[in-house]
Design an enzyme around this catalytic site. Sequence first.
Site, PDB file in Angstrom:
ATOM      1  N   TYR A  41      61.743  64.288  50.306  1.00 22.91           N
ATOM      2  CA  TYR A  41      61.664  63.637  49.003  1.00 22.91           C
ATOM      3  C   TYR A  41      63.023  63.577  48.334  1.00 22.91           C
ATOM      4  O   TYR A  41      63.979  64.225  48.773  1.00 22.91           O
ATOM      5  CB  TYR A  41      60.650  64.357  48.099  1.00 22.91           C
ATOM      6  CG  TYR A  41      61.119  65.681  47.527  1.00 22.91           C
ATOM      7  CD1 TYR A  41      61.228  66.823  48.311  1.00 22.91           C
ATOM      8  CD2 TYR A  41      61.469  65.785  46.175  1.00 22.91           C
ATOM      9  CE1 TYR A  41      61.661  68.026  47.772  1.00 22.91           C
ATOM     10  CE2 TYR A  41      61.893  66.992  45.635  1.00 22.91           C
ATOM     11  CZ  TYR A  41      61.987  68.109  46.434  1.00 22.91           C
ATOM     12  OH  TYR A  41      62.424  69.290  45.902  1.00 22.91           O
TER      13      TYR A  41
ATOM     14  N   GLU B 238      70.457  79.917  45.225  1.00 22.90           N
ATOM     15  CA  GLU B 238      70.232  78.772  44.339  1.00 22.90           C
ATOM     16  C   GLU B 238      68.932  79.026  43.593  1.00 22.90           C
ATOM     17  O   GLU B 238      68.228  79.995  43.870  1.00 22.90           O
ATOM     18  CB  GLU B 238      70.156  77.469  45.140  1.00 22.90           C
ATOM     19  CG  GLU B 238      68.997  77.428  46.120  1.00 22.90           C
ATOM     20  CD  GLU B 238      68.894  76.115  46.896  1.00 22.90           C
ATOM     21  OE1 GLU B 238      69.417  75.095  46.430  1.00 22.90           O
ATOM     22  OE2 GLU B 238      68.263  76.133  47.962  1.00 22.90           O
TER      23      GLU B 238
ATOM     24  N   LEU C  73      70.431  73.887  49.194  1.00 20.57           N
ATOM     25  CA  LEU C  73      70.432  72.423  49.222  1.00 20.57           C
ATOM     26  C   LEU C  73      71.747  71.934  48.621  1.00 20.57           C
ATOM     27  O   LEU C  73      72.193  72.450  47.589  1.00 20.57           O
ATOM     28  CB  LEU C  73      69.259  71.897  48.381  1.00 20.57           C
ATOM     29  CG  LEU C  73      69.144  70.375  48.340  1.00 20.57           C
ATOM     30  CD1 LEU C  73      68.579  69.839  49.663  1.00 20.57           C
ATOM     31  CD2 LEU C  73      68.261  69.925  47.193  1.00 20.57           C
TER      32      LEU C  73
ATOM     33  N   LYS D 100      65.851  68.315  52.257  1.00 18.92           N
ATOM     34  CA  LYS D 100      65.027  68.228  51.049  1.00 18.92           C
ATOM     35  C   LYS D 100      63.585  67.921  51.450  1.00 18.92           C
ATOM     36  O   LYS D 100      63.082  66.800  51.299  1.00 18.92           O
ATOM     37  CB  LYS D 100      65.592  67.169  50.092  1.00 18.92           C
ATOM     38  CG  LYS D 100      65.110  67.398  48.660  1.00 18.92           C
ATOM     39  CD  LYS D 100      66.000  66.729  47.663  1.00 18.92           C
ATOM     40  CE  LYS D 100      65.444  66.795  46.254  1.00 18.92           C
ATOM     41  NZ  LYS D 100      65.250  68.141  45.724  1.00 18.92           N
TER      42      LYS D 100
HETATM   43  N1  PDD Z   1      65.207  69.758  42.894  1.00 17.02           N
HETATM   44  N2  PDD Z   1      68.201  73.207  45.034  1.00 17.02           N
HETATM   45  C1  PDD Z   1      66.885  72.974  45.163  1.00 17.02           C
HETATM   46  C2  PDD Z   1      66.056  73.947  45.941  1.00 17.02           C
HETATM   47  C3  PDD Z   1      66.300  71.827  44.583  1.00 17.02           C
HETATM   48  O1  PDD Z   1      64.986  71.590  44.736  1.00 17.02           O
HETATM   49  C4  PDD Z   1      67.112  70.944  43.832  1.00 17.02           C
HETATM   50  C5  PDD Z   1      66.556  69.697  43.189  1.00 17.02           C
HETATM   51  C6  PDD Z   1      68.493  71.228  43.700  1.00 17.02           C
HETATM   52  C7  PDD Z   1      69.422  70.314  42.954  1.00 17.02           C
HETATM   53  O2  PDD Z   1      69.628  69.110  43.646  1.00 17.02           O
HETATM   54  P1  PDD Z   1      69.975  67.755  42.894  1.00 17.02           P
HETATM   55  O3  PDD Z   1      71.179  68.018  42.085  1.00 17.02           O
HETATM   56  O4  PDD Z   1      70.200  66.802  43.976  1.00 17.02           O
HETATM   57  O5  PDD Z   1      68.779  67.407  42.021  1.00 17.02           O
HETATM   58  C8  PDD Z   1      69.002  72.356  44.332  1.00 17.02           C
HETATM   59  C9  PDD Z   1      64.506  68.576  42.397  1.00 17.02           C
HETATM   60  C10 PDD Z   1      65.060  68.080  41.105  1.00 17.02           C
HETATM   61  C11 PDD Z   1      63.027  68.851  42.368  1.00 17.02           C
HETATM   62  O6  PDD Z   1      62.550  69.447  43.325  1.00 17.02           O
HETATM   63  O7  PDD Z   1      62.348  68.439  41.421  1.00 17.02           O
END
Ligand code: PDD
Length: 287
Positions: A33, A182, A207, A149
């Site tokens: 996703y 994270e 991630l 992801k």
């Molecule tokens: N989550 N680490 C994890 C485990 C994440 O699920 C996310 C993002 C990030 C940050 O990634 P980005 O900057 O690309 O949004 C880091 C999304 C927002 C979610 O699961 O809703």
Amino acid sequence: MSRIAYVNGAYVQHSEAGVHIEDRGFQFADGVYEVCEVRHGLIVDLTRHLDRLDRSLAELRMHWPMARAALVVVIRQVLRRNRVKNGLFYLQVTRGAARRDHVFPAEGTPSTIVVTAKRTDAGLIARKNSHGIKAITVPENRWDRVDIKSVGLLSNVMARQKAKEEGAQEAIYLDADGMVKEGAATNVWIVDADGNLRTRPAEHGILRGITRTTLMDVSKHLGLTIEERPFTLDEMMTAREVFITAATSICFPVVAIDGKTIANGHPGSVSQNIREAFFDIAEKTAI
Ligand code: PDD
């Protein structure tokens, strides 16, 4: 106004949208996703989000559900039909629907593709920015490939729920050596005593957040130094600032962790400066 979702080639009422009960996303979390921010009618960092989707699909040997340019058309349509000017779109691709069997379905089984959009609560985001958020720490218990992801987020769900039950908004994973990884849905940053930014390298165990990558560009613009190196729980607890980044929130200050106050307990200026500069520096695509 009723919401519209895109599911496998059709724009349908959100309340009636669905996928097959034997969809592999439903049965095995066999899918990937993306979540991407929309602000002032512009999609933020679309190229990087689609590049990461490409990587996630390739790592799991999944196919694009349609040509990339066609997917951009669908994303724009979903945003327009839902009249989202400030919010996000959510995009999910799974290995499709097939009789339940762990091995891949027959070659040619169509991927499932879902795109939805929603408005975000600007007031809630503003409150989190002005007051900061609280976090807890949790031991890492996810699989090794969190660089993908994937929709397999059970550990993240349990961690966020634990945070909520403890009056916090994010859970921060620590590895077996007590180093910070994270958040359950965010990347974690600290500002050290010299004012330098520090975040864990994305090569292993986290991630590679798109917000994290764009923040590298923002920091250059602001003249900030970034050190990509692992840091300990203690370094985080004694940092000048702690903040988390994600496409949905850009940059939330963290003012307490595990019930202990960070710095003076108020959001710091570095995260605020980053937040203010972010939108100008990020790539913006018209809806
Ligand atoms: N989550 N680490 C994890 C485990 C994440 O699920 C996310 C993002 C990030 C940050 O990634 P980005 O900057 O690309 O949004 C880091 C999304 C927002 C979610 O699961 O809703």
